[in-house]
Design a protein around this motif. Structure first.
Motif, PDB file in Angstrom:
ATOM      1  N   UNK A 194       0.836  -1.201   0.000  1.00  0.00           N
ATOM      2  CA  UNK A 194       0.000   0.000   0.000  1.00  0.00           C
ATOM      3  C   UNK A 194       0.870   1.250   0.000  1.00  0.00           C
ATOM      4  N   UNK A 195       1.972   1.227   0.754  1.00  0.00           N
ATOM      5  CA  UNK A 195       2.782   2.444   0.822  1.00  0.00           C
ATOM      6  C   UNK A 195       3.622   2.620  -0.434  1.00  0.00           C
ATOM      7  N   UNK A 196       4.093   1.518  -1.056  1.00  0.00           N
ATOM      8  CA  UNK A 196       4.992   1.648  -2.199  1.00  0.00           C
ATOM      9  C   UNK A 196       4.253   1.849  -3.515  1.00  0.00           C
ATOM     10  N   UNK A 230     -12.918  -8.819   1.091  1.00  0.00           N
ATOM     11  CA  UNK A 230     -12.655  -8.105  -0.159  1.00  0.00           C
ATOM     12  C   UNK A 230     -12.645  -6.599   0.070  1.00  0.00           C
ATOM     13  N   UNK A 231     -13.502  -6.138   0.991  1.00  0.00           N
ATOM     14  CA  UNK A 231     -13.572  -4.711   1.262  1.00  0.00           C
ATOM     15  C   UNK A 231     -12.305  -4.221   1.966  1.00  0.00           C
ATOM     16  N   UNK A 252     -10.026  -1.876  -2.018  1.00  0.00           N
ATOM     17  CA  UNK A 252     -11.072  -1.692  -1.014  1.00  0.00           C
ATOM     18  C   UNK A 252     -12.021  -0.570  -1.319  1.00  0.00           C
ATOM     19  N   UNK A 253     -12.193   0.322  -0.343  1.00  0.00           N
ATOM     20  CA  UNK A 253     -13.181   1.380  -0.506  1.00  0.00           C
ATOM     21  C   UNK A 253     -12.716   2.460  -1.475  1.00  0.00           C
ATOM     22  N   UNK A 308     -17.715  -1.744  -1.628  1.00  0.00           N
ATOM     23  CA  UNK A 308     -18.682  -1.338  -0.607  1.00  0.00           C
ATOM     24  C   UNK A 308     -20.062  -1.090  -1.201  1.00  0.00           C
ATOM     25  N   UNK A 309     -20.207  -1.218  -2.532  1.00  0.00           N
ATOM     26  CA  UNK A 309     -21.530  -0.997  -3.111  1.00  0.00           C
ATOM     27  C   UNK A 309     -22.384  -2.264  -3.073  1.00  0.00           C
TER      28      UNK A 309
END
Lengths: 427, 334
Positions: free
Chosen positions: A147-149, A205-206, A214-215, A325-326
């Protein structure tokens, strides 16, 4: 009986034409694409519930998996991820997962070395716990590193049709495990187990942001046919570009539905389908005739899940955005049940009819309710009582109510659906 | 010691509050399952409906300018429970009774309850929109703090007034239900019918009355759970639909059809959720000096991340269904 089929399908056709006249072509074509995708999902449920009497309340999970499948396969490659340490760390995570799985399998077999009863249970629990810790110790740093890279893993940039197939395959694979663990349960327990598993899938999955974003949602997901922007670059005006592009998409989806319907109907009328109905109607008798009941039910569950996965993939690639999230139980599980019950469980054409009809009703109840409320509001403000506030947000909710009413009325007055299952008798 | 108080506030109080809500909902589900033999999916929305009925009544009472020492929503609760019980009877009469009369399978009733869920949800959102409301716009939510008389404890045990009321009310409801089921003629009839409906009928138990009483109890308890949940957090249209599955999980963990099992299951799940997301590193920190140097206390030592809090209930549900589908307590599955 034939008259009924002809009548209902031509009625449906007239309804679609009427919608086209009132709501305009771009809306109607969009409606039809989504309606056919939902019809495919309803056919998947028909395999599970109509053929085999397997209660699946976890349709939402299968749709999410299908959507993820097409996103992963067809979204462009994320270079930043592949040049970073991410793949190596994911490899380590996979190793940890394999080690954990091996440990769990070993723990389930400890009775061979003489550990039984309560002790075996404790060893199994301990193995699960250690495997979980091991997996988390590799997974958590890998996830935060990715996530950070590089944000997230990205896609593979492969053709969309391959993505649909992969979505179906993924849903079928997970469906296999879901069926494996839960098919021994009785009907209402099965319903609750599948809904529980679907909620677990949804939560995962969210929240696995490194894999699905995710969201944050993923878009734009490519189309299998030229999309409106491509048509516009060819010099079409915006309005007709939407119609042509969506018509192209509609053709592909209808093709998929026709192929699926043909195959399912052949299977239904063949010996395989007869065996499935025999198992559904009396699994004890079928078992005593030498049919492997659990295995056949697992087959049905996997096939149905595959169709649901493909349907979910089609919906996601048509909308062009993957937003975990839908997904809501009402919009993605219960609606499909309404489609199958109203259309006629056990009848493939019933599933098709129900899917198309209920989706149109579902989408039309919003503008109709809006018109109704507007009239009421005008009336009440004419009478000096003031207008109804928030008409547009309220009328969206009408469709949930309408569908609830439709299914309760259908269950009471036409429990076998519009096109009941055709039972051939050889007297 | 401060850490222990933190643990108490987070896990024990959180678990008891959550467990009470789950228990109240699960009792209704399990009673309906025991008597009518179907999984009632509309129960979550009956809870939400109860929350909204209470909200309207509280708004009316507050409109008259009457103030109470207790939260207004709590004072009007008995009336709201009565209305909810009547509505539950109406729902049964309108949607389930005709299907039962036709001899429909339990699965059909289950699907019908999905339809009822959708109708209630649609109607609630139609009238109230999808915004979040609070019972405490007009009055303060009282916070109760208990300072502990120990040395070195600065953090008080704290909980809100609605939480206290919820726990007391749950205890009263559970005891009342226990006496009803074991001492009254009707309660015994209910247990008999849950055991064997045909046998109960031939031995002269008025099964229609039993069904009606079941709906009254389930509706009233659902209203109580919904209103207390709304008092504790806030009132949303999807308030209870989100916890419908944990409630089912509680009922199944306790064994569907067993009222006491449902209560135990509710508390079990409540504690499991709060324990699973509790950060155990907090409890380790005071022992920093006693631990070896190479051992580094991680920032977060929770079993699962807090995003997965509700998932804990589902995992317990699935595991229980697979390992012991009859629930954790011994007893015949109905």
């Amino acid at each position: 009986m034939t008259m009924r089929y002809v009548g209902l399908f031509s009625g449906l056709f007239l309804l679609i034409v009427g919608v086209g006249l009132f709501m305009g072509s771009p809306f109607t074509v969009r409606l039809m694409v989504e309606a056919f995708a939902f019809a495919l999902i309803a056919m998947g449920l028909n395999i599970q519930w109509g053929f085999g009497g397997l209660f699946n309340f976890g349709i939402l999970g299968m749709l999410m998996l299908g959507g993820f499948g097409v996103t992963f396969i067809s979204y462009p490659v994320n270079e930043a991820f592949w040049v970073s340490n991410g793949p190596a760390m994911l490899g380590l995570t996979l190793l940890a997962a394999v080690a954990g799985a091996a440990m769990i399998i070993l723990a389930h077999n400890v009775q061979r070395v003489g550990i039984t009863g309560k002790w075996r249970g404790m060893v199994i629990v301990l193995a699960w716990f250690v495997a979980y810790i091991l997996f988390r110790s590799q997974m958590d740093p890998a996830a935060s590193y990715i996530i950070s890279q590089s944000g997230w893993v990205g896609g593979l940039g492969l053709p969309v049709l391959l993505g649909w197939a992969f979505g179906g395959l993924l849903a079928a694979g997970i469906g296999f495990f879901v069926g494996k663990v839960s098919l021994g349960l009785r009907t209402d327990y099965l319903a609750i187990a599948t809904i529980g598993i679907a909620e677990i899938l949804r939560a995962v999955i969210k929240n696995v942001e490194w894999l699905t974003r995710g969201t944050l949602t993923v878009s734009p997901i490519p189309w299998p046919v030229p999309n409106p922007q491509t048509f516009q670059s060819w010099g079409y005006d915006p309005a007709s570009s939407f119609i042509y592009a969506r018509l192209g998409f509609l053709l592909v989806v209808v093709g998929v539905v026709v192929v699926a319907l043909f195959l399912i109907h052949r299977a239904y009328n063949g010996p395989w389908g007869r065996m499935m109905r025999a198992i559904r109607d009396n699994h004890v008798a079928a078992g005593s005739m030498g049919k492997d009941v659990t295995r056949r039910q697992l087959e049905l569950f996997v096939f149905g899940s595959a169709l649901m996965g493909i349907g979910g993939a089609i919906l996601v690639s048509f909308v062009g955005i993957y937003d975990p999230s839908s997904y809501q139980p009402i919009h993605h599980t219960f609606v499909i049940w309404v489609m199958l019950i109203v259309g006629g469980a056990g009848n493939n054409f019933g599933a098709l009819l129900g899917g198309l009809l209920i989706y149109i009703v579902w989408m039309l109840s919003e503008p109709l309710a809006q018109a109704l409320f507007q009239t009421l509001s005008n009336f009440s403000s004419d009478m000096g009582w003031g207008a109804i506030p928030d008409i547009s947000s309220r009328s969206v909710q009408m469709r949930v109510f309408v569908l609830g009413l439709v299914i309760t009325v259908a269950l009471r007055f036409a429990p076998k659906g519009l096109l009941p299952e055709f039972v051939r008798r050889h007297d | 010691m401060n850490e222990l108080v933190f643990f108490f506030n987070q896990v024990v109080i959180g678990g008891v509050v959550l467990g009470s809500i789950y228990a109240l909902g699960a009792v209704g589900i399990t009673l309906i399952f025991g008597i009518l033999r179907f999984a009632h999916f509309a129960h979550g929305d009956m809870m939400t409906l109860g929350g909204f009925i209470t909200f309207i009544l509280a708004a009316i009472v507050a409109g008259f300018g009457i103030a109470f020492p207790l939260p207004t929503g709590f004072v009007v609760l008995p009336l709201a429970m009565g209305i909810a019980a009547v509505l539950a009877l109406g729902i049964d009469k309108g949607f389930y009774a005709p299907l039962r009369a036709r001899g429909a399978k339990p699965v059909t009733l289950l699907i019908a309850s999905i339809g009822v869920t959708m109708m209630i949800q649609g109607l609630i959102r139609l009238f109230f929109g999808s915004s979040t409301r609070s019972f405490f716009d007009g009055e303060p939510k009282k916070l109760i703090r208990i300072d502990l008389p120990f040395e070195g404890v600065t953090r008080p045990i704290s909980f809100t007034e609605p939480q206290l009321l919820l726990v007391v009310l749950t205890a009263i409801a559970v005891i009342a239900l226990h006496y009803f089921l074991t001492r009254s003629r009707l309660g015994k009839g209910m247990r008999a019918m849950a055991d064997n409906a045909d046998l109960a009928r031939v031995s002269g138990i008025n099964t229609r009355l039993v069904v009606r009483v079941t709906w009254v109890i389930a509706g009233a308890l659902a209203c109580m759970a919904g209103a207390m949940l709304a008092l504790d957090v806030s009132l949303k249209p999807d308030l209870a639909f989100n916890i419908l599955l944990p409630i089912f999980a509680a009922a199944i963990v306790g064994g569907l059809g067993h009222a006491y099992g449902a209560i135990a299951g509710g508390f079990l799940l409540g504690f499991a959720e709060t324990l699973a997301v509790f950060n155990w590193a907090v409890l380790l920190r005071p022992f920093r000096a006693a631990l070896p140097d190479w051992f580094e206390i991680p920032g977060s030592l929770a079993l699962v991340q807090s995003e997965y809090k509700l998932t804990v209930a589902f995992i317990i549900l699935v595991v229980v269904l697979l390992v012991r589908p009859t629930g954790i307590f011994k007893g015949a599955s109905t």
